[in-house]
Design a protein around this motif. Sequence first.
Motif, short mmCIF file in Angstrom:
data_model
loop_
_atom_site.label_atom_id
_atom_site.label_comp_id
_atom_site.label_asym_id
_atom_site.label_seq_id
_atom_site.Cartn_x
_atom_site.Cartn_y
_atom_site.Cartn_z
N THR A 11 36.06 42.48 35.41
CA THR A 11 35.65 43.53 36.17
C THR A 11 34.23 43.88 35.84
OG1 THR A 11 37.94 44.42 36.42
CG2 THR A 11 35.87 46.14 36.83
N TYR A 12 33.73 43.90 34.76
CA TYR A 12 32.51 43.73 34.10
C TYR A 12 31.53 43.04 34.74
CZ TYR A 12 28.43 44.11 31.09
OH TYR A 12 27.17 44.13 30.59
N LEU A 13 31.86 41.56 34.60
CA LEU A 13 31.07 40.63 34.99
C LEU A 13 30.78 40.65 36.44
CD1 LEU A 13 32.31 38.06 32.42
CD2 LEU A 13 29.90 39.08 32.41
N ALA A 14 31.79 40.83 37.19
CA ALA A 14 31.65 40.87 38.65
C ALA A 14 30.88 42.40 39.20
CB ALA A 14 33.24 41.46 39.30
N ALA A 15 30.88 43.29 38.37
CA ALA A 15 30.09 44.59 38.73
C ALA A 15 28.75 44.14 38.39
CB ALA A 15 30.57 45.71 37.70
N GLU A 16 28.20 43.52 37.31
CA GLU A 16 26.98 42.63 37.05
C GLU A 16 26.63 41.90 38.02
OE1 GLU A 16 24.82 43.96 34.37
OE2 GLU A 16 26.39 45.65 34.42
N GLY A 17 27.39 41.33 38.89
CA GLY A 17 26.93 40.42 39.82
C GLY A 17 26.96 38.87 39.25
N LEU A 18 27.57 38.82 38.24
CA LEU A 18 27.70 37.38 37.58
C LEU A 18 28.47 36.46 37.90
CD1 LEU A 18 26.62 38.59 33.99
CD2 LEU A 18 25.03 37.77 35.77
N ILE A 19 29.78 37.16 38.46
CA ILE A 19 30.97 36.34 39.01
C ILE A 19 31.37 36.96 40.14
CG2 ILE A 19 31.48 35.31 36.48
CD1 ILE A 19 33.76 37.34 36.49
N GLN A 20 32.25 36.12 40.90
CA GLN A 20 33.10 36.70 41.96
C GLN A 20 34.75 36.60 41.39
OE1 GLN A 20 32.45 34.78 45.56
NE2 GLN A 20 33.18 36.60 46.62
N VAL A 21 35.53 37.34 41.65
CA VAL A 21 36.95 37.13 41.30
C VAL A 21 37.86 37.37 42.49
CG1 VAL A 21 38.61 38.42 39.60
CG2 VAL A 21 36.19 38.31 39.14
N ASP A 22 38.62 36.56 42.69
CA ASP A 22 40.02 36.68 43.48
C ASP A 22 40.98 37.10 42.59
OD1 ASP A 22 38.34 35.50 45.42
OD2 ASP A 22 38.75 33.63 45.22
N TRP A 23 41.35 38.28 42.99
CA TRP A 23 42.53 38.87 42.16
C TRP A 23 43.96 38.59 42.57
CZ3 TRP A 23 41.07 41.20 37.94
CH2 TRP A 23 39.62 41.73 37.65
N ALA A 24 44.91 38.24 41.67
CA ALA A 24 46.33 38.27 41.90
C ALA A 24 46.86 39.44 41.51
CB ALA A 24 46.67 37.06 40.97
N ARG A 25 48.28 39.29 41.87
CA ARG A 25 49.07 40.61 41.57
C ARG A 25 48.88 41.11 40.22
NH1 ARG A 25 54.81 39.42 44.78
NH2 ARG A 25 53.90 39.13 46.87
N GLY A 26 49.14 42.35 39.85
CA GLY A 26 49.19 42.72 38.57
C GLY A 26 47.73 42.70 37.88
N ASN A 27 46.83 42.76 38.82
CA ASN A 27 45.23 43.08 38.23
C ASN A 27 44.85 41.97 37.52
OD1 ASN A 27 42.76 44.37 38.49
ND2 ASN A 27 43.22 45.58 36.59
N THR A 28 45.36 40.65 37.90
CA THR A 28 44.97 39.46 37.16
C THR A 28 44.08 38.88 37.85
OG1 THR A 28 47.27 39.59 36.13
CG2 THR A 28 46.02 37.38 35.89
N PRO A 29 43.14 38.16 37.36
CA PRO A 29 42.29 37.15 37.88
C PRO A 29 43.02 35.86 38.12
CG PRO A 29 41.35 37.62 36.01
CD PRO A 29 42.64 38.42 35.97
N ALA A 30 42.99 35.23 39.63
CA ALA A 30 43.57 34.02 39.94
C ALA A 30 42.42 32.96 39.84
CB ALA A 30 44.14 34.19 41.33
#
Length: 50
Positions: A11-30
């Motif tokens: 969440t932090y790294l995505a907010a900084e624009g460094l990564i893009q995350v595809d989330w799975a169930r349970g707030n887990t990065p897929a």
Amino acid sequence: MPDEDLAAACTYLAAEGLIQVDWARGNTPAMVTLTHKGIQLMETEEKDSD
């Protein structure tokens, strides 16, 4: 690493624009993808460590 710590880091790294995350169930990065900004930061860090 506990799932909640991994989610918080992503969440932090995505907010900084460094990564893009595809989330799975349970707030887990897929899948995590490094953004152009993230690649540039990594290249800068690599050059500075030489």
